[in-house]
Design a protein around this motif. Structure first.
Motif, short mmCIF file in Angstrom:
data_model
loop_
_atom_site.label_atom_id
_atom_site.label_comp_id
_atom_site.label_asym_id
_atom_site.label_seq_id
_atom_site.Cartn_x
_atom_site.Cartn_y
_atom_site.Cartn_z
N THR A 198 0.84 -1.21 0.00
CA THR A 198 0.00 0.00 0.00
C THR A 198 0.87 1.25 0.00
O THR A 198 0.56 2.24 -0.67
CB THR A 198 -0.96 0.00 1.20
OG1 THR A 198 -1.79 -1.15 1.14
CG2 THR A 198 -1.84 1.24 1.20
N ALA A 199 1.97 1.21 0.73
CA ALA A 199 2.91 2.34 0.71
C ALA A 199 3.43 2.56 -0.71
O ALA A 199 3.45 3.69 -1.21
CB ALA A 199 4.07 2.07 1.67
N HIS A 211 9.56 3.15 8.91
CA HIS A 211 10.30 3.90 9.94
C HIS A 211 9.37 4.87 10.65
O HIS A 211 9.42 5.01 11.89
CB HIS A 211 11.47 4.63 9.29
CG HIS A 211 12.33 5.38 10.25
ND1 HIS A 211 12.08 6.69 10.61
CD2 HIS A 211 13.43 5.00 10.94
CE1 HIS A 211 12.99 7.09 11.48
NE2 HIS A 211 13.83 6.08 11.70
N TYR A 212 8.52 5.54 9.89
CA TYR A 212 7.54 6.47 10.46
C TYR A 212 6.57 5.72 11.39
O TYR A 212 6.29 6.18 12.51
CB TYR A 212 6.78 7.14 9.32
CG TYR A 212 5.56 7.91 9.72
CD1 TYR A 212 5.64 9.12 10.40
CD2 TYR A 212 4.29 7.43 9.40
CE1 TYR A 212 4.50 9.83 10.76
CE2 TYR A 212 3.14 8.12 9.74
CZ TYR A 212 3.26 9.32 10.42
OH TYR A 212 2.13 10.01 10.77
N LEU A 213 6.07 4.55 10.95
CA LEU A 213 5.14 3.77 11.78
C LEU A 213 5.78 3.37 13.10
O LEU A 213 5.20 3.52 14.17
CB LEU A 213 4.68 2.52 11.03
CG LEU A 213 3.65 2.68 9.93
CD1 LEU A 213 3.25 1.30 9.40
CD2 LEU A 213 2.41 3.41 10.42
N PHE A 214 6.99 2.80 13.00
CA PHE A 214 7.64 2.29 14.21
C PHE A 214 8.00 3.43 15.17
O PHE A 214 8.13 3.21 16.38
CB PHE A 214 8.89 1.50 13.83
CG PHE A 214 8.61 0.27 13.04
CD1 PHE A 214 7.44 -0.45 13.25
CD2 PHE A 214 9.49 -0.18 12.07
CE1 PHE A 214 7.16 -1.60 12.52
CE2 PHE A 214 9.22 -1.33 11.34
CZ PHE A 214 8.05 -2.04 11.56
N LYS A 215 8.16 4.62 14.64
CA LYS A 215 8.44 5.78 15.48
C LYS A 215 7.18 6.28 16.18
O LYS A 215 7.21 6.68 17.36
CB LYS A 215 9.05 6.89 14.64
CG LYS A 215 9.39 8.15 15.41
CD LYS A 215 9.96 9.22 14.48
CE LYS A 215 10.24 10.52 15.24
NZ LYS A 215 10.75 11.58 14.34
N HIS A 228 -3.87 9.25 10.86
CA HIS A 228 -2.65 9.92 10.42
C HIS A 228 -1.53 8.93 10.07
O HIS A 228 -0.54 9.29 9.45
CB HIS A 228 -2.16 10.91 11.48
CG HIS A 228 -1.68 10.26 12.75
ND1 HIS A 228 -2.53 9.65 13.65
CD2 HIS A 228 -0.42 10.11 13.26
CE1 HIS A 228 -1.84 9.16 14.66
NE2 HIS A 228 -0.56 9.42 14.45
N LEU A 229 -1.69 7.66 10.47
CA LEU A 229 -0.69 6.65 10.18
C LEU A 229 -0.89 5.98 8.83
O LEU A 229 0.00 5.27 8.36
CB LEU A 229 -0.69 5.57 11.27
CG LEU A 229 -0.38 6.02 12.69
CD1 LEU A 229 -0.43 4.83 13.64
CD2 LEU A 229 1.00 6.68 12.76
N LEU A 230 -2.05 6.20 8.23
CA LEU A 230 -2.35 5.52 6.96
C LEU A 230 -1.49 6.06 5.84
O LEU A 230 -1.16 7.25 5.81
CB LEU A 230 -3.84 5.69 6.64
CG LEU A 230 -4.78 5.05 7.67
CD1 LEU A 230 -6.23 5.40 7.35
CD2 LEU A 230 -4.58 3.54 7.72
#
Length: 237
Positions: A198-199, A211-215, A228-230
């Motif tokens: 999807t990314a 990286h953004y998700l895990f942060k 906001h994580l989608l």
């Protein structure tokens, strides 16, 4: 409708040890919208409106052409060239609105499809059904209502190549799945591939998005909004 909701979602689902009709039925539940698929019979058990894939039909005529004696590819090549004309219409109108695409298909693609159907009916009479050409003809005739459904809605595609591109990483990494020896691991793989694909479908670099998700995830609490994580929000943020 176009413009409503996220532009691109790739979602994988793991079903334990089966591709039977109850699997898509269970996953889709009472969904009654469009579902674009190949000719696999299991999808007929869903409540969805099935849309066929012209690329599968073309591929079978390609196989028929390769199986013919040299210089004897007349019938398969005729079908291949005719399908190319249908794709040319799609290319010309790929940036059109759904309404414009619908009108173009009705005016330009429908006569081509009518001529193709007439050719298929006649060719089926004189072609051994178990030959490669016979199989290609039978596939198109059996799938005909689904193959032609795309001209009735400008939002639909002529084929499901977009979905096939999304599942290609699974095919490439098939041997790796020998080590996913638990159902939990398979579910986790499906989830991670959904995020990665999807990314990619939204123009992101998967590494940057993950990286953004895990942060962000460790700072969230149960019940917090996750919109906001989608991927499409990250792409637009």
């Amino acid at each position: 409708s176009p413009g409503d909701g996220p532009p691109n979602i790739v979602l994988f689902d793991y079903q334990q040890g089966s591709r039977a009709g109850h699997c898509p039925k269970q996953f889709l539940q009472d969904y009654q919208g469009y579902l674009q698929v190949d000719g696999y019979e299991a999808y007929t058990q869903t409540d969805a409106t099935l849309v066929g894939c012209m690329a599968h039909g073309r591929r079978k005529f390609d196989e028929a052409a390769k199986s013919m004696p040299k210089g004897k590819t007349g019938k398969p090549q005729w079908a291949i060239n005719h399908i190319k004309k249908l794709y040319r219409i799609e290319t010309l109108h790929k940036d059109s609105t759904p309404e414009q695409r619908y009108a173009a298909r009705q005016q330009q693609a429908k006569p081509l499809l009518d001529a193709f159907k007439t050719w298929l009916d006649k060719a089926a009479i004189h072609t051994p059904p178990k030959s490669k050409l016979g199989i290609a003809i039978s596939y198109c005739l059996n799938q005909w209502p689904k193959l032609t459904r795309y001209i009735g809605d400008g939002r639909l595609s002529i084929d499901n190549n977009r979905a096939e591109r999304a599942v290609r990483p699974f095919a490439v990494g098939r041997k790796n799945w020998l080590f996913c020896n638990t159902h939990t691991g398979a579910d986790a793989s499906a989830m991670l591939y959904s995020l990665v694909e999807t990314a990619k479908a939204n123009g992101l670099t998967p590494f940057d998005y993950l990286h953004y998700l895990f942060k962000e995830l460790p700072s969230l609490k149960p019940g917090d909004d996750l919109d906001h994580l989608l991927p499409w929000n990250f792409a637009n943020g």
